[in-house]
Design a protein around this motif. Sequence first.
Motif, PDB file in Angstrom:
ATOM      1  N   GLU A   1       0.721  -1.207   0.114  1.00 19.61           N
ATOM      2  CA  GLU A   1      -0.097   0.019  -0.174  1.00 19.61           C
ATOM      3  C   GLU A   1       0.802   1.342   0.014  1.00 19.61           C
ATOM      4  N   ILE A   2       0.458   2.290  -0.806  1.00 18.28           N
ATOM      5  CA  ILE A   2       1.252   3.579  -0.773  1.00 18.28           C
ATOM      6  C   ILE A   2      -0.027   4.758  -0.200  1.00 18.28           C
ATOM      7  N   GLU A   3       0.506   5.528   0.761  1.00 20.75           N
ATOM      8  CA  GLU A   3      -0.535   6.652   1.097  1.00 20.75           C
ATOM      9  C   GLU A   3       0.519   7.916   1.634  1.00 20.75           C
ATOM     10  N   THR A   4       0.306   8.861   0.994  1.00 20.65           N
ATOM     11  CA  THR A   4       1.020  10.176   1.648  1.00 20.65           C
ATOM     12  C   THR A   4      -0.075  11.130   1.577  1.00 20.65           C
ATOM     13  N   PRO A   5       0.252  12.243   2.191  1.00 20.40           N
ATOM     14  CA  PRO A   5      -0.874  13.366   1.956  1.00 20.40           C
ATOM     15  C   PRO A   5      -1.152  13.816   0.438  1.00 20.40           C
ATOM     16  N   ALA A   6      -0.432  13.238  -0.538  1.00 21.34           N
ATOM     17  CA  ALA A   6      -0.807  13.830  -2.004  1.00 21.34           C
ATOM     18  C   ALA A   6      -1.234  12.694  -2.652  1.00 21.34           C
ATOM     19  N   VAL A   7      -0.758  11.322  -2.532  1.00 22.65           N
ATOM     20  CA  VAL A   7      -1.113  10.064  -3.456  1.00 22.65           C
ATOM     21  C   VAL A   7      -1.865   9.146  -2.409  1.00 22.65           C
ATOM     22  N   ILE A   8      -2.442   8.100  -3.149  1.00 26.12           N
ATOM     23  CA  ILE A   8      -2.984   6.953  -2.593  1.00 26.12           C
ATOM     24  C   ILE A   8      -2.750   5.736  -3.763  1.00 26.12           C
ATOM     25  N   GLY A   9      -2.546   4.723  -3.263  1.00 25.58           N
ATOM     26  CA  GLY A   9      -2.101   3.556  -4.365  1.00 25.58           C
ATOM     27  C   GLY A   9      -1.437   2.450  -3.771  1.00 25.58           C
ATOM     28  N   SER A  10      -0.874   1.581  -4.886  1.00 24.15           N
ATOM     29  CA  SER A  10      -0.129   0.306  -4.181  1.00 24.15           C
ATOM     30  C   SER A  10       0.910   0.117  -5.450  1.00 24.15           C
ATOM     31  N   ILE A  11       1.879  -0.656  -4.869  1.00 24.39           N
ATOM     32  CA  ILE A  11       2.822  -1.109  -5.744  1.00 24.39           C
ATOM     33  C   ILE A  11       2.569  -2.591  -5.980  1.00 24.39           C
ATOM     34  N   ASN A  12       2.607  -2.890  -7.181  1.00 27.38           N
ATOM     35  CA  ASN A  12       2.309  -4.352  -7.685  1.00 27.38           C
ATOM     36  C   ASN A  12       3.688  -5.008  -7.517  1.00 27.38           C
ATOM     37  N   LEU A  13       3.841  -6.228  -6.724  1.00 27.77           N
ATOM     38  CA  LEU A  13       4.938  -6.795  -6.223  1.00 27.77           C
ATOM     39  C   LEU A  13       5.518  -7.733  -7.583  1.00 27.77           C
ATOM     40  N   THR A  14       4.351  -8.032  -8.628  1.00 24.39           N
ATOM     41  CA  THR A  14       4.762  -8.489  -9.776  1.00 24.39           C
ATOM     42  C   THR A  14       5.471  -7.384 -10.649  1.00 24.39           C
ATOM     43  N   GLY A  15       6.822  -7.429 -10.723  1.00 21.85           N
ATOM     44  CA  GLY A  15       7.449  -6.569 -11.573  1.00 21.85           C
ATOM     45  C   GLY A  15       7.735  -5.352 -10.555  1.00 21.85           C
ATOM     46  N   ALA A  16       7.512  -5.181  -9.286  1.00 21.53           N
ATOM     47  CA  ALA A  16       7.620  -3.942  -8.637  1.00 21.53           C
ATOM     48  C   ALA A  16       7.123  -2.962  -9.200  1.00 21.53           C
ATOM     49  N   ARG A  17       6.103  -2.838  -9.924  1.00 19.20           N
ATOM     50  CA  ARG A  17       5.309  -1.779 -10.814  1.00 19.20           C
ATOM     51  C   ARG A  17       4.593  -0.811  -9.671  1.00 19.20           C
ATOM     52  N   LEU A  18       4.892   0.389 -10.235  1.00 15.47           N
ATOM     53  CA  LEU A  18       3.828   1.664  -9.839  1.00 15.47           C
ATOM     54  C   LEU A  18       2.863   1.417 -10.763  1.00 15.47           C
ATOM     55  N   ASP A  19       1.670   1.043 -10.616  1.00 18.58           N
ATOM     56  CA  ASP A  19       0.575   0.668 -11.607  1.00 18.58           C
ATOM     57  C   ASP A  19      -0.819   1.002 -10.877  1.00 18.58           C
TER      58      ASP A  19
END
Length: 623
Positions: free
Chosen positions: A91-109
């Motif tokens: 999981e990704i969460e900061t004051p500006a963005v929210i989302g997740s990193i795909n562990l398959t390929g270590a992608r930001l998708d």
Amino acid sequence: MMDNKRNYMIAIGLSVLIVLAWQFLYMNPRIEAQRKATEAAQQTELAAAKDKPAADPTAPAGSVQGALPAGAQGSQEMSRDDAIAKSARVEIETPAVIGSINLTGARLDDLKLKEYHETVDKSSPLITLFNPSDTADGYFAELGYIAGEGAGSAPGPATVWAAPEGAKLTQETPVTLTYTNDAGLTFSRKISIDDHYMFTVEDTISNSGTAAANVAPYGRITRYNKPLTPSVYVIHEGFLGVLGSNNGLTEEKYSAIEKESMTNAKATGGWLGITDKYWASALVPPQGVAYDSRFSHFTDGKPRFQADYKNDAVAIAPGQSTTLKTLVFAGAKEVPVVDGYARDDSWFGKLFASVLGGKSETITNYSVPRFDLLIDWGWFYFFTKPMFMLMDFFFRHIGNFGVAILLTTIVVKGLFFPLASKQYASMANMKRVQPKMAELKEKFGDDKMALQKAMMELYKTEKINPVAGCWPVVLQIPVFFSLYKVIYITIEMRHAPFFGWIRDLSAPDPTTIVNLFGLLPFDGPAFLHLGIWPIIMGVTMFLQMRMNPTPPDPTQAMLFTWMPVLFTFMLASFPAGLVIYWAWNNTLSIMQQSIIMKRHGVKVELFDNLKGLFRRKKPAETK
């Protein structure tokens, strides 16, 4: 000379009129046609991709030198939620963005921007920047390696990385992913993010094997679709980059890359990526290692656009390790943020940082070469960027960009006041010598050469510069286009309200006279759309032009009369902020011209012209 001056002014007016006509009659219909064509083409491509069992749509295809690795085959298009749930994620969460990193390929998708919504309604969905590759609107960033001699299998699109249980990427807590291959190479990837939109990826490669290993780092940004709304001529959308620390900006539109992919010269340092009007994604390769790069469009299966690079191979001796640092920008093109990433320690850089203030004080100085060019300030950047800075300064103290535009206009008018004073002084002097000019015309008759020479002597004696009045008009043209650029391109203007019905200064006035400004329950045809602010602008332009006597020439008089009407309809489709600026600028010009003309003893013709316009002719005058 008087005729030349008049013709010169008409030429300037016609030039502006042509540009506006081109925008209103050509560009706007063309943009709408392109939008429909883009939607149709995307539907056709999607249908073709479903019927064609081709190569993996997520595969980077080939690189400039050496093939990039292929991903898993047979991925099918699915909903965004299903695609995200399909794989393990961090999981990704900061004051500006929210989302997740795909562990398959270590992608930001999977990335959404928390501060921006799709419409002015704060309850509307957040802006989605990145989508998984299994969706129709796939858009992602990926970093990996190409295996060389002795490296075994290097991490690529299909590699599954390991993450600590419960890991979550925030601005305060980095995440470390790991992968160990069959040749004894361990890849340890530390991912961190700042308060805004910059990811830092530090890869440490350790060789516990018995032989030296060579790996070549690569990075790519892949996007399946172009923006649904095609861009207009004032802004670049598509591929861009500074390919080399000492090089300038390279820009390529989507349409150009669709026709032919572009392989760039080998470079060291710099960055590359894909930009939209308000959003962008960019890769900053390891700055000390040379790399090849390209901008491409692939049609082998899933059509896609791609900006990618491949570094020269790195050798890791047995028992040794090496660390490579890559930056990934993914977010909104906020001016202080983007400038902060490129900010230097020179006095000029410090000046910009201090004027912008706000967010710039909290931004890590990554010193990315010329990263501020991610925002398309255009040819008049020396007007455009300072004008934005001035508006942003007022906004930070007042809190309303509409009011900031009004105050900026006052400052601009103040800067041009000396020129305006000379303009109206020249008009006063020209009017004062009119009797002498009439005598010269009567004296020399058809001898134009002698008349011209005598007039020049008269101007010299009376210390008159007949073209001095043209300079304020000439100089204000780039100021106008610079303001247009600022309002159109800067995300700070997006969804910025003014007062009343103006909830977005970057969009046209939503009211229209066709439905009596909302009293009737329909909108009417788009080409008749005419809002309240365009009408106000037209009235102020009409009054400003009536400050001077109506030209005696019928053609000039017709232009004099109809120009405000034409401008009113043409500016109806322009951003409301620009129309408000023009109306306010006209109002200030009327006040300024009245004061200066009275000071120089020149009669203000406004009221007489208005009376003459509406005064009926006497019966004896009618034919």
